[in-house]
Each structure stands twice: as C-alpha cells, then as structure tokens.
Design a protein around this motif. Structure first.
Motif, PDB file in Angstrom:
ATOM      1  N   PRO A   1      -8.757  -2.137  -1.346  1.00 21.30           N
ATOM      2  CA  PRO A   1      -9.334  -1.735  -2.635  1.00 21.30           C
ATOM      3  C   PRO A   1      -8.343  -2.009  -3.771  1.00 21.30           C
ATOM      4  CG  PRO A   1      -9.474   0.058  -1.039  1.00 21.30           C
ATOM      5  CD  PRO A   1      -8.610  -1.001  -0.436  1.00 21.30           C
ATOM      6  N   GLN A   2      -8.847  -2.469  -4.893  1.00 16.72           N
ATOM      7  CA  GLN A   2      -7.996  -2.787  -6.042  1.00 16.72           C
ATOM      8  C   GLN A   2      -7.150  -1.587  -6.471  1.00 16.72           C
ATOM      9  OE1 GLN A   2      -7.876  -5.980  -7.280  1.00 16.72           O
ATOM     10  NE2 GLN A   2      -6.096  -5.227  -8.380  1.00 16.72           N
ATOM     11  N   ARG A   3      -7.657  -0.385  -6.283  1.00 18.71           N
ATOM     12  CA  ARG A   3      -6.912   0.815  -6.710  1.00 18.71           C
ATOM     13  C   ARG A   3      -5.593   0.998  -5.947  1.00 18.71           C
ATOM     14  NH1 ARG A   3      -8.014   4.284  -2.646  1.00 18.71           N
ATOM     15  NH2 ARG A   3      -9.936   3.844  -1.539  1.00 18.71           N
ATOM     16  N   LEU A   4      -5.429   0.279  -4.813  1.00 14.16           N
ATOM     17  CA  LEU A   4      -4.189   0.373  -4.040  1.00 14.16           C
ATOM     18  C   LEU A   4      -3.154  -0.673  -4.460  1.00 14.16           C
ATOM     19  CD1 LEU A   4      -5.599   1.021  -0.447  1.00 14.16           C
ATOM     20  CD2 LEU A   4      -4.766   2.683  -2.126  1.00 14.16           C
ATOM     21  N   SER A   5      -3.517  -1.544  -5.392  1.00 16.08           N
ATOM     22  CA  SER A   5      -2.644  -2.642  -5.792  1.00 16.08           C
ATOM     23  C   SER A   5      -1.286  -2.160  -6.301  1.00 16.08           C
ATOM     24  CB  SER A   5      -3.330  -3.495  -6.857  1.00 16.08           C
ATOM     25  OG  SER A   5      -2.507  -4.561  -7.241  1.00 16.08           O
ATOM     26  N   ASP A   6      -1.268  -1.180  -7.199  1.00 11.95           N
ATOM     27  CA  ASP A   6      -0.001  -0.696  -7.755  1.00 11.95           C
ATOM     28  C   ASP A   6       0.875  -0.059  -6.682  1.00 11.95           C
ATOM     29  OD1 ASP A   6      -0.729  -1.583 -10.244  1.00 11.95           O
ATOM     30  OD2 ASP A   6      -1.326   0.385 -10.989  1.00 11.95           O
ATOM     31  N   ARG A   7       0.267   0.672  -5.759  1.00  8.53           N
ATOM     32  CA  ARG A   7       1.038   1.304  -4.677  1.00  8.53           C
ATOM     33  C   ARG A   7       1.634   0.241  -3.752  1.00  8.53           C
ATOM     34  NH1 ARG A   7      -3.034   5.883  -2.660  1.00  8.53           N
ATOM     35  NH2 ARG A   7      -4.333   5.352  -4.432  1.00  8.53           N
ATOM     36  N   LEU A   8       0.887  -0.827  -3.511  1.00 10.17           N
ATOM     37  CA  LEU A   8       1.401  -1.913  -2.679  1.00 10.17           C
ATOM     38  C   LEU A   8       2.562  -2.606  -3.389  1.00 10.17           C
ATOM     39  CD1 LEU A   8       1.023  -3.435  -0.004  1.00 10.17           C
ATOM     40  CD2 LEU A   8      -0.588  -4.935  -1.198  1.00 10.17           C
ATOM     41  N   ASP A   9       2.422  -2.853  -4.694  1.00 19.18           N
ATOM     42  CA  ASP A   9       3.522  -3.454  -5.467  1.00 19.18           C
ATOM     43  C   ASP A   9       4.770  -2.582  -5.400  1.00 19.18           C
ATOM     44  OD1 ASP A   9       1.946  -5.595  -6.214  1.00 19.18           O
ATOM     45  OD2 ASP A   9       1.565  -4.848  -8.238  1.00 19.18           O
TER      46      ASP A   9
ATOM     47  N   PRO B   1      -8.810 -18.633   0.262  1.00 20.25           N
ATOM     48  CA  PRO B   1      -7.924 -19.023  -0.836  1.00 20.25           C
ATOM     49  C   PRO B   1      -7.677 -17.802  -1.732  1.00 20.25           C
ATOM     50  CG  PRO B   1     -10.146 -19.813  -1.244  1.00 20.25           C
ATOM     51  CD  PRO B   1     -10.166 -19.136   0.101  1.00 20.25           C
ATOM     52  N   ARG B   2      -6.646 -17.887  -2.534  1.00 17.03           N
ATOM     53  CA  ARG B   2      -6.349 -16.809  -3.491  1.00 17.03           C
ATOM     54  C   ARG B   2      -6.061 -15.468  -2.794  1.00 17.03           C
ATOM     55  NH1 ARG B   2     -10.594 -19.544  -4.983  1.00 17.03           N
ATOM     56  NH2 ARG B   2     -12.057 -17.853  -4.609  1.00 17.03           N
ATOM     57  N   THR B   3      -5.285 -15.543  -1.730  1.00 15.42           N
ATOM     58  CA  THR B   3      -4.878 -14.334  -1.019  1.00 15.42           C
ATOM     59  C   THR B   3      -3.487 -13.937  -1.486  1.00 15.42           C
ATOM     60  OG1 THR B   3      -6.191 -14.914   0.914  1.00 15.42           O
ATOM     61  CG2 THR B   3      -4.379 -13.378   1.270  1.00 15.42           C
ATOM     62  N   ARG B   4      -3.291 -12.650  -1.720  1.00 12.16           N
ATOM     63  CA  ARG B   4      -1.986 -12.148  -2.159  1.00 12.16           C
ATOM     64  C   ARG B   4      -1.080 -11.943  -0.949  1.00 12.16           C
ATOM     65  NH1 ARG B   4      -1.266  -6.357  -5.078  1.00 12.16           N
ATOM     66  NH2 ARG B   4      -2.889  -7.268  -6.384  1.00 12.16           N
ATOM     67  N   THR B   5       0.153 -12.380  -1.113  1.00 12.45           N
ATOM     68  CA  THR B   5       1.219 -12.000  -0.203  1.00 12.45           C
ATOM     69  C   THR B   5       2.446 -11.769  -1.072  1.00 12.45           C
ATOM     70  OG1 THR B   5       2.214 -12.474   1.957  1.00 12.45           O
ATOM     71  CG2 THR B   5       2.123 -14.307   0.378  1.00 12.45           C
ATOM     72  N   TYR B   6       3.550 -11.445  -0.455  1.00 15.81           N
ATOM     73  CA  TYR B   6       4.769 -11.159  -1.210  1.00 15.81           C
ATOM     74  C   TYR B   6       5.907 -12.002  -0.658  1.00 15.81           C
ATOM     75  CZ  TYR B   6       2.384  -7.114  -3.166  1.00 15.81           C
ATOM     76  OH  TYR B   6       1.501  -6.300  -3.834  1.00 15.81           O
ATOM     77  N   THR B   7       6.779 -12.440  -1.555  1.00 14.64           N
ATOM     78  CA  THR B   7       7.962 -13.194  -1.163  1.00 14.64           C
ATOM     79  C   THR B   7       9.175 -12.628  -1.904  1.00 14.64           C
ATOM     80  OG1 THR B   7       8.883 -15.422  -0.940  1.00 14.64           O
ATOM     81  CG2 THR B   7       7.566 -15.002  -2.901  1.00 14.64           C
ATOM     82  N   VAL B   8      10.306 -12.679  -1.260  1.00 11.16           N
ATOM     83  CA  VAL B   8      11.538 -12.115  -1.818  1.00 11.16           C
ATOM     84  C   VAL B   8      11.919 -12.867  -3.088  1.00 11.16           C
ATOM     85  CG1 VAL B   8      14.023 -11.849  -1.394  1.00 11.16           C
ATOM     86  CG2 VAL B   8      12.371 -11.257   0.393  1.00 11.16           C
ATOM     87  N   MET B   9      12.289 -12.113  -4.120  1.00 14.76           N
ATOM     88  CA  MET B   9      12.674 -12.719  -5.393  1.00 14.76           C
ATOM     89  C   MET B   9      14.079 -13.308  -5.336  1.00 14.76           C
ATOM     90  SD  MET B   9      10.996 -10.267  -8.315  1.00 14.76           S
ATOM     91  CE  MET B   9      11.484  -8.676  -7.681  1.00 14.76           C
TER      92      MET B   9
END
Length: 182
Positions: free
Chosen positions: A91-99, A120-128
């Motif tokens: 759910p979009q409401r969990l986006s900030d908590r995931l960030d 396509p257009r799937t979010r993942t995270y990579t180390v900065m």
C-alpha cells in the motif's frame, strides 16, 4: 524483449488492496515478511506476490549498517548476473515507513520478472555510498536473509549460493581478526 512480452498485471492479480499501492522488490532482510512487519508496523504476508528475479545485477555487502553493526546487502550492476528476491505489492501509505527503514539507500526503478510476468517500474533500493570491499553480515542478518529466501520460495540453488557467499565473508572476517590479534 518485445513490447508484447511486457505485461502489466490486471487489477485482479493484485493482493486485495482497497487503496493505491506500488511494486517493491526485496533482496535482503526485507524478503522476510516477519522482519518487514517489524519496520512497517503491520503484517506484510498478504502483500507478497512471489519469488522474483532482477536481471543485470548481482548482490554484494557494500554497506556497513550502523544499526545492525555489520555488512548489509546491496545490488550492483552486472550484465552477466541476476538477483533473486521477493516481489511485494505494498500500500502507498507504507512508502514513507519503507524509506525510513532503508536509510542509507535510495530508490531505484527496475524491471522485475515474477511468475511469467514482467513488472516494469518496480521500486527497489540501492546503497548510496558503496564501500569498495564487501563486509561480512553478522549472524542475525545472515539468518533473517536466509529465512526470507527460504520462506518465500527462492530457488534452492540460489539459496545455497547466498549461504556460501555470506559464510565465506564471515570466514574471511574471522581470519582477518585472527591475524590482527596474533
């Protein structure tokens, strides 16, 4: 890959969400829905779409987590490799908590393959700020990553590769500590 092979799933293939959401590819500790629940504050089992693959990347432990005091997973471009993980529709409401959970990482938009579909257009995270050498995970992180991989049905061979990679990093760290104390 032709445009005809890219399928955006129909609304009926989403978990039963009554609100807007986003696709999220997890490849580290977030593969474990129990661990993800700890950060997001609600059960995430219903949001799991299944085991998934990210082509053109490989895993590495190129970040030291201050919170966990160990190396944590990252993805790095590698045209000869692929990363297995878990695809969620959150759910979009969990986006900030995931960030917030993924502090030290930034969003990356990738294309994921899951159950004969392309997302396509799937979010993942990579180390900065990637380190130049890998750092071993601690036992807790090692176990939660493997638990997520096994629980969510990643290929057995991949789970073994993951196990051996983490074990090898731990053995290297142990050997280095022994040399320093000698």
């Amino acid at each position: 890959m032709s445009l005809h092979s890219i399928q955006t799933p129909a609304e009926s293939t989403y978990p039963t969400l009554q609100e807007p959401g986003f696709y999220y590819f997890a490849y580290g500790s977030c593969m474990c829905p129990v661990d993800l629940k700890r950060s997001l504050g609600e059960s995430t089992h219903a949001y799991v779409l299944g085991p998934a693959t990210l082509s053109g990347y490989r895993l590495g432990f190129f970040r030291r987590s201050q919170l966990r005091n160990c190396g944590v997973l990252d993805i790095v471009p590698d045209p000869t490799a692929s990363v297995h993980g878990v695809l969620y529709y959150l759910p979009q409401r969990l986006s900030d908590r995931l960030d917030q959970r993924e502090e030290g990482y930034c969003h990356e938009t990738v294309t994921i393959h899951c159950q004969d579909r392309v997302y396509p257009r799937t979010r993942t995270y990579t180390v900065m700020e990637k380190l130049t050498e890998e750092i071993a995970p601690n036992d807790w992180y090692f176990n939660v990553v493997l638990r997520g991989a096994l629980t969510c049905g990643l290929p057995e061979q991949y789970c073994w590769q993951l196990f051996h990679h983490m074990h090898e990093l731990q053995q290297q760290e142990f050997s280095q500590q022994m040399l320093r104390s000698a």
